[in-house]
Motif scaffolding. Structure first.
Motif, PDB file in Angstrom:
ATOM      1  N   VAL A  22      -6.855   1.246   0.030  1.00 28.16           N
ATOM      2  CA  VAL A  22      -6.368   2.095   1.111  1.00 28.16           C
ATOM      3  C   VAL A  22      -7.603   2.606   1.848  1.00 28.16           C
ATOM      4  O   VAL A  22      -8.520   3.158   1.235  1.00 28.16           O
ATOM      5  CB  VAL A  22      -5.504   3.260   0.573  1.00 28.16           C
ATOM      6  CG1 VAL A  22      -5.080   4.178   1.702  1.00 28.16           C
ATOM      7  CG2 VAL A  22      -4.279   2.722  -0.162  1.00 28.16           C
ATOM      8  N   LYS A  37      -3.145   0.873   4.134  1.00 31.46           N
ATOM      9  CA  LYS A  37      -3.134   0.119   2.870  1.00 31.46           C
ATOM     10  C   LYS A  37      -3.289  -1.358   3.205  1.00 31.46           C
ATOM     11  O   LYS A  37      -2.507  -1.905   3.975  1.00 31.46           O
ATOM     12  CB  LYS A  37      -1.807   0.384   2.159  1.00 31.46           C
ATOM     13  CG  LYS A  37      -1.689  -0.212   0.778  1.00 31.46           C
ATOM     14  CD  LYS A  37      -0.537   0.488   0.078  1.00 31.46           C
ATOM     15  CE  LYS A  37      -0.159  -0.107  -1.221  1.00 31.46           C
ATOM     16  NZ  LYS A  37       0.778   0.761  -1.947  1.00 31.46           N
ATOM     17  N   ASP A 149       3.152   5.453  -2.626  1.00 35.18           N
ATOM     18  CA  ASP A 149       3.233   4.230  -3.434  1.00 35.18           C
ATOM     19  C   ASP A 149       4.659   3.909  -3.887  1.00 35.18           C
ATOM     20  O   ASP A 149       5.027   4.122  -5.044  1.00 35.18           O
ATOM     21  CB  ASP A 149       2.286   4.325  -4.642  1.00 35.18           C
ATOM     22  CG  ASP A 149       2.085   2.950  -5.282  1.00 35.18           C
ATOM     23  OD1 ASP A 149       2.679   1.976  -4.769  1.00 35.18           O
ATOM     24  OD2 ASP A 149       1.359   2.855  -6.278  1.00 35.18           O
TER      25      ASP A 149
END
Ligand code: ATP
Length: 308
Positions: A22, A37, A149
């Protein structure tokens, strides 16, 4: 030399995941900074991750909540995929716990209250994170929680590894320390994503208040056994209301365990007040206390993607 991708100048690395990095991305027209990302296409192919990445993007697109990292856009180059998200300028919860050891009850209420509101919102959308751990809980400059995430997450109706449209899931995932007992059993009956996230929230609350994990071992078999059958040991000093909430979340029988939506109503959880989902004043800058080092997800025995 920063690389240009679309309208973004890609700069320093902010964090490293299992399959990608990232990095900081600055929009060349607006000057606004984002987190980008970057996942290499060859990594996606080598790890058969195409469906997972597609799902992560589709889930992030759907979620709009003050306690969830906001998605902007995806860019695709010949070699890589770039997921552009809001930049969160603060520590991960992991880093905060590493510095402090454990949190004061006031700070834990602030962070856990927001976490529960964000996760309950996901569940209302039929989305289960399935990898809730301190590394995936980012804190902005005023310690507001931003969950990130969604690479392991699942969606009711859309994705079910067994091709079954009901809410039971069949893939063990996440990090073992935060993994619910039913995920570790050899059951073929599947499990409920909502209850699995509730268990991980229980582990996180214990960790925030006590400064260590309730079940710890470097040996995967021993850790599995602890998670499945050892009782949770609470310090005498713990507030009975907090202990009540943890014990309801760390109920080994998933049918008796409360959901995150129910946990949101628990008396220990502060009601949201601010527009960022904030529950009270920002986390205090207390001096670090001496506690054993926190095991990182990287050092945890992984339970990732084992088909059951
Ligand atoms: P994993 O191996 O856990 O699946 P991943 O490749 O999916 O990792 P993320 O967990 O999304 O990657 O991010 C890795 C790290 O990058 C985070 O732990 C965090 O330090 C940093 N990071 C991620 N998103 C942001 C963001 N929006 N703002 C700032 N930093 C971020």
């Amino acid at each position: 030399m920063p690389v240009k991708v679309g309208k973004y100048l890609i700069g320093e690395t902010l964090g490293q995941g299992a399959f990608g990095k990232v990095k900081l991305g600055k929009h060349t027209e607006t000057g606004v900074q984002y987190a980008v990302k970057i996942i290499e296409k060859k990594e996606i192919a080598a790890n058969s991750m195409a469906a997972n990445v597609k799902r992560e993007i589709s889930i992030m697109r759907q979620l709009h909540h003050p306690n969830i990292v906001n998605f902007h856009e995806v860019l695709i180059s010949k070699a890589s995929l770039f997921i552009v998200m809001d930049l969160v300028k603060g520590d991960e919860l992991y880093e905060l716990l590493r510095k402090r050891g454990h949190l004061t009850e006031r700070d834990a209420k602030h962070i856990f209250g927001q976490l529960v509101h964000g996760v309950a919102y996901c569940h209302e959308q039929g989305i289960y994170h399935r990898d809730l751990k301190p590394e995936n809980i980012l804190l902005d400059a005023t310690s507001n929680v931003k969950i990130t995430d969604f690479g392991m997450s699942a969606m009711t109706g859309l994705v079910n590894e067994a091709g079954n449209p009901n809410a039971l899931l069949y893939t063990a995932c996440g990090t073992l320390y935060y993994c619910a007992p039913e995920v570790l059993s050899n059951s073929t009956t599947g499990y409920n994503g909502e209850k699995v996230d509730a268990w991980s929230c229980g582990i996180l609350l214990y960790l925030m208040l006590v400064g260590r994990l309730p079940f710890e071992s470097e040996d995967m078999a021993a850790l599995t056994k602890l998670i499945q059958s050892a009782p949770v040991k609470y310090p005498k000093s713990m507030d009975p209301m907090a202990m009540d909430l943890i014990s309801r979340l760390l109920e080994k029988d998933q049918h008796k365990r409360i959901t995150v939506r129910e946990a949101r109503q628990h008396n220990w959880i502060p009601k949201p007040t601010g527009e960022n989902g904030s529950t009270n004043a920002a986390v205090s800058s207390a001096a670090p206390s001496k506690v054993p080092p926190l095991p990182s997800a990287a050092s945890a025995p992984a339970a990732t993607q084992a088909n059951m």
